[in-house]
Scaffold this active site. Structure first.
Site, PDB file in Angstrom:
ATOM      1  N   HIS A 224       0.808  -1.225   0.000  1.00  0.00           N
ATOM      2  CA  HIS A 224       0.000   0.000   0.000  1.00  0.00           C
ATOM      3  C   HIS A 224       0.837   1.270   0.000  1.00  0.00           C
ATOM      4  CE1 HIS A 224      -3.443   2.565   1.651  1.00  0.00           C
ATOM      5  NE2 HIS A 224      -3.944   1.989   0.588  1.00  0.00           N
ATOM      6  N   HIS A 404      -9.261  11.349   0.257  1.00  0.00           N
ATOM      7  CA  HIS A 404      -8.365  10.200   0.391  1.00  0.00           C
ATOM      8  C   HIS A 404      -7.095  10.557   1.146  1.00  0.00           C
ATOM      9  CE1 HIS A 404      -5.808   6.829  -1.410  1.00  0.00           C
ATOM     10  NE2 HIS A 404      -6.824   6.202  -0.856  1.00  0.00           N
ATOM     11  N   LYS A 406      -4.476  11.301   4.066  1.00  0.00           N
ATOM     12  CA  LYS A 406      -4.256  10.739   5.403  1.00  0.00           C
ATOM     13  C   LYS A 406      -3.271  11.666   6.120  1.00  0.00           C
ATOM     14  CE  LYS A 406      -4.416   7.018   2.291  1.00  0.00           C
ATOM     15  NZ  LYS A 406      -5.710   6.524   2.383  1.00  0.00           N
ATOM     16  N   ASP A 411      -1.060  20.440  17.318  1.00  0.00           N
ATOM     17  CA  ASP A 411      -0.666  21.769  17.801  1.00  0.00           C
ATOM     18  C   ASP A 411       0.036  22.597  16.728  1.00  0.00           C
ATOM     19  OD1 ASP A 411      -1.773  21.005  20.184  1.00  0.00           O
ATOM     20  OD2 ASP A 411       0.125  20.679  21.218  1.00  0.00           O
TER      21      ASP A 411
END
Length: 486
Positions: A224, A404, A406, A411
């Site tokens: 992946h 899609h 990620k 902070d």
């Protein structure tokens, strides 16, 4: 005749319970989360035929024997390379920001290396723009190009990338391309494979998807990662597959896929090259150790020169490392935590960490797609909403395509971007990669992109959600029961 009938019946009965006992023993002897173990046991005992089938395909085996042997041996070679890499003392960060210190210490302890500084990093949030820059870098390559993607879907601007890669190979650049067998099935059925190989490109079909191999390894272990490495100095990584967003899965009606990539120049490329070399050796058996850093950026560069870590997961890599990194980052938050993920099926530990952050006063936001390409994940993720909302977490559902990206921003200083979804498959199974960046300038850039996602999202209302139909709650619970296995 009766004796024969009863003998057959007894043998079937005996084999059934021996099988149940064998699988039960394997489930209990392997240290899984309690929820995952209970899900397996319930499926085996309640619906045994289906349970046996699921276990047979997805229960234990990860890699075939040859690949597993290479994976187990690979870090002895890698450690030798890392020792030489660590001799370049000037590229390592001596001190990190307060919010990033704990995570960088974890990475150093588990991976044996400190954060790497002097990296020029740029965020790319438009896929067409990203591919145009990638084509330019491929065309300017001088030594080598290494690429790995889960999906390469021929058509549109993806073909322009293929042409640029072929032209580079024809002028003597060493080109390697590794694509996941299941994700890139359209590519391997296209003429591009033959054309590329004729041009001198090494094309590898990673983790070949073949039902005949079911007895050798799990079919759902996938490659992946998304990485492009050029001249051991320029690297791309993030959520983007090699597919034209104007063409990719448009028939599903969910709109364009929205991705986030980082383009990096600097010594961290050597670390990512080491990850690529491990993956390549697992697939081919050939060692292609990357060169050590030859140059670093000047301090007067206009863009950020961020301190970075890179975390890889999958068979042969430090176990549970990405899961630990995510937990550490979330617990480090003091003011603000923003998460973007297309798949929200967190482990119990991650769910509690996110809720605890909101309950201790951190402004927590999670951005997920409103429209989804996976019915299983869509329904299983819904069961977490009530608990998150009750804890004070804001849930935004992006409405302009399939989000899609990620990313995690802590902070406005500590950033994590890469290929990891907040689901069990990414956390425990697949070959994944996450970039950890300790840099306020980069954090502000990521914040701007995340705020744009929020602007194009719908905020989920807790009261409205609590009034949803009873039948939907039942469906959610059913998929939640299966979530540890997704």
């Amino acid at each position: 005749m009766d004796i024969f009938y009863y003998s057959i019946k007894f043998l079937i009965f005996l084999l059934y319970w021996l099988s149940v006992a064998n699988i039960t023993f394997r489930i209990l002897i392997k240290r899984r989360s309690i929820s995952a173990s209970m899900s397996w046991l319930l499926i085996i005992y309640i619906i045994p035929l289906i349970g046996f089938s699921i276990w047979f395909f997805f229960g234990e085996l990860y890699l075939c024997k040859r690949q597993k042997k290479i994976a187990n041996q690979i870090w002895s070679i890698s450690n030798q390379w890392l020792n030489k890499f660590k001799e370049h003392n000037h590229i390592f960060q001596e001190k990190n920001s307060e919010v990033a210190t704990t995570l960088f210490q974890l990475c150093k302890h588990r991976q044996g290396i400190s954060g790497v500084k002097s990296n020029k990093i740029k965020l790319l949030s438009n896929t067409h723009h990203t591919m145009k820059i990638l084509i330019r870098d491929i065309s300017l390559a001088r030594k080598n190009i290494e690429m790995v993607f889960y999906i390469w879907k021929p058509g549109g601007i993806a073909d322009d990338v293929a042409i640029a890669l072929i032209q580079s190979a024809k002028r003597g650049i060493k080109c390697r391309l590794m694509l996941d067998s299941a994700g890139s099935i359209a590519f391997f059925r296209s003429p591009w494979v033959k054309i590329m190989r004729q041009a001198g490109i090494q094309v590898v079909e990673s983790l070949k998807f073949n039902l005949l191999r079911v007895c050798l390894r799990r079919l759902d272990v996938r490659q992946h990662r998304k990485i492009v490495l050029i001249d051991n100095y320029i690297v791309y990584s993030g959520s983007m597959n090699l597919a034209d967003p104007l063409l990719f899965k448009q028939s599903s009606g969910i709109g364009q896929w929205i991705d986030l990539m980082a383009r990096i120049e600097g010594p961290i490329a050597s670390m990512i090259g080491m990850i690529y070399s491990c993956d390549w050796e697992i697939e081919t058996g050939d060692k292609i150790l990357p060169s050590l850093p030859e140059k670093t950026l000047n301090n007067n560069q206009s863009d950020t020169t961020a301190a970075m870590q890179v975390i890889a997961s999958g068979p042969g890599f430090p176990k549970n490392m990405i899961h630990q990194a995510l937990l550490t980052a979330i617990y480090s938050a003091r003011k603000e935590l923003i998460i973007t993920t297309p798949y929200l099926v967190p482990s119990e530990d991650l769910l509690y960490a996110i809720c605890a952050a909101a309950q201790r006063g951190v402004n927590v936001s999670i951005i997920i797609p409103l429209y989804h390409d996976s019915i299983l994940v869509k329904w299983s993720s819904r069961v977490f909403f009530a608990e998150l909302l009750e804890a004070g977490v804001k849930i935004y559902r992006f409405k302009k395509g399939l989000l899609h990206s990620k990313s995690i921003l802590v902070d406005q200083q500590l950033s994590l971007i890469g290929t990891v979804n907040l689901d069990m498959r990414s956390l425990w199974l697949n070959f994944e990669i996450t970039l950890v960046i300790d840099d306020q300038y980069f954090g502000k850039k990521l914040l701007g992109i995340q705020q744009d996602y929020i602007t194009n999202s719908i905020l989920l209302d807790e009261k409205v959600w609590s009034m949803r139909a009873y039948w939907t709650r039942v469906v959610e619970k059913i998929f939640y029961f299966l979530s540890p296995l997704l």
